[in-house]
Design an enzyme around this catalytic site. Sequence first.
Site, short mmCIF file in Angstrom:
data_model
loop_
_atom_site.label_atom_id
_atom_site.label_comp_id
_atom_site.label_asym_id
_atom_site.label_seq_id
_atom_site.Cartn_x
_atom_site.Cartn_y
_atom_site.Cartn_z
N ASP A 162 41.32 35.32 32.39
CA ASP A 162 41.81 34.27 31.51
C ASP A 162 42.73 34.86 30.44
O ASP A 162 43.34 35.90 30.65
CB ASP A 162 40.63 33.52 30.88
CG ASP A 162 40.90 32.03 30.73
OD1 ASP A 162 41.84 31.67 30.00
OD2 ASP A 162 40.19 31.22 31.35
N HIS A 217 41.98 29.54 25.24
CA HIS A 217 41.51 29.10 26.56
C HIS A 217 40.42 30.02 27.11
O HIS A 217 39.38 29.56 27.60
CB HIS A 217 42.71 29.07 27.51
CG HIS A 217 42.47 28.39 28.81
ND1 HIS A 217 41.97 29.05 29.91
CD2 HIS A 217 42.69 27.11 29.22
CE1 HIS A 217 41.88 28.20 30.93
NE2 HIS A 217 42.31 27.02 30.55
N SER A 534 39.91 23.49 34.19
CA SER A 534 39.59 24.78 33.57
C SER A 534 38.22 24.75 32.93
O SER A 534 37.50 25.75 32.91
CB SER A 534 40.62 25.13 32.49
OG SER A 534 41.79 25.67 33.04
#
Length: 602
Positions: A162, A217, A534
């Site tokens: 990520d 994220h 996600s």
Amino acid sequence: MCPSPAMASFPNFLLSFLMLATLFSTPTLCYINPATAQVQQNATKTSAYRVYIVLVEPPRSVVGEDAHRRWHESFLPISSTGESTKSRLLHSYTEVFSGFAARLTKAEIETVAKKPGYVRAFLGRTLQLMTTHTPAFLGLKNGTGFWSDAGYGKGVIIGVLDTGIHATHPSFDDHGVPPPPKRWKGSCKEARCNNKLIGAKSFVGNDNSDSGDEVGHGTHTSSTAAGNFVPGASDHGLGTGTAAGIAPADHVAMYKVCNGTSCDESAMLAGLDAAIKDGVDVLSLSIGGSSVSFDQDPIAIGAFSAVSKGILVVCAAGNDGPTAGWVTNAAPWLLTVAAGSVDRSFGAEVHLGNGKSIHGEALTQKGKPSSKSYPLLFSEEHQYCEYEDYSHVTGKILICKDLMLNAQKYYIHDAIGAGAAGVVLFNDKASGYTIDLRDYNSSVVQVNAADGVVLTSYATSSKSRSVATFTYNNTLLGIRPAPIVTGFSSRGPSYVIPGVIKPDILAPGLNILAAWPPNTGSASGPFNIISGTSMATPHISGVAALIKSIHPNWSPAAIKSAILTTSDGSILDQHHGKASAYATGAGHVNPTRATDQGGARI
């Protein structure tokens, strides 16, 4: 079908599968040199350096990674500028396959292709990023039942590819987490490494790049999968409670492969390669790109290597729904995850002057909203709030269609700055009842498509003066129906292999609260509410880790089968109609049944 040179280096059973998949998905064609064809189709500038991923035969005598790297460097030509091969070689792969990533021109890759040992070249793609009430929604209760029986995931390592990780976040405190198992071979370059965060490496930028998360994220997905218990978590007072990942006693290893919102394919492969070497049990990839045939997809090939070595690979289905055929990460050996809603709402009411009330949601909620009514304004010509002159919006509530693009934030900012009393955003028809919340830091209420029709009709009616006011309800639980498939979640079938149902499983992915770094620009932390496949992916990664903790000898296929065959069926879509298998896969994940194959749905 004619096997390509690259296929000749694959295991026989993978070769057979790829040949069968291609027969069902593409015309039967024979290529003299598929690598050259691939390069010629994608490379348009003969003199520009591009990143190529090159598959080569393994060196004849393997004496460690240095020998592999020297072998890979031997394929690289000396550039006309005198640049060294070491600076041209970006990554050297040994686990996902034998190969490397390097900066080369089109002319140079044609020279490389003539060298003995060369197999195939791919032009590197740019992939895109695709989570604490959800444990309770999934039936996980602290101190009892399946969660407790699984030891909250103790002894299992989740590798996350990520944007990096905010290591000092309390979600990554190691209170109650034992040391990692002795099989762990990785390293952690973060200042705060402990029994929870046992690995942190970066594969973007130069060798000195840290694994910190400037985007948020990666911190969000990691904490969703395996964040520790954090009491008093909320986002601006919403969703208040104890935050926890699905496997809160798990170990986390972060492989930073994304810079900003894009992810270089060569870095992805480098992270995947390192994770296999380090000894992770589960890989979580909330990343995807356009679908290509599996023998042309380095990520699918690399993931197959991981699965063949006992590592379950969990991937996002993509956020291109509801149109059919846009699912990504469709290889059958991947566990591909769609996004669903949960039974929680961050409620806001729009009270109309005709006595009707419309239920919506809002991330910015005033403690004591005004009871004053304001005139409503809707313009078909400026339906996205994109006025050139906002002087006429003062003291009015604007009704706007949700553009679902960042540009609309600027329109709303200008409207509020000009004195607008508030904004109501309504979904388009395709999104239906899916309300994907975004924080506008203003009086913005989001409503579904059906209520958008009611609002616009009322605002443009000539029968009476249309007015409205807002009230806020903070956090509401027990909202029904739930789960439903979100409108944005990508649907199958995959055009690469339409005979295989993808996605595989549905998990919470709408308005998920999880850890966030401070001051990223999009949010101030320490928690943030965002949506996407996600966010659904790490839920399944955590569930897989819980199963692995109870059944350490189960293969990736066994874990995948357990999750799919015990899922909940009869799921609704974003229009509250029956969702198809191409939206939900086997159904919605049910962790508490997943370790009991006797509880499988028949």
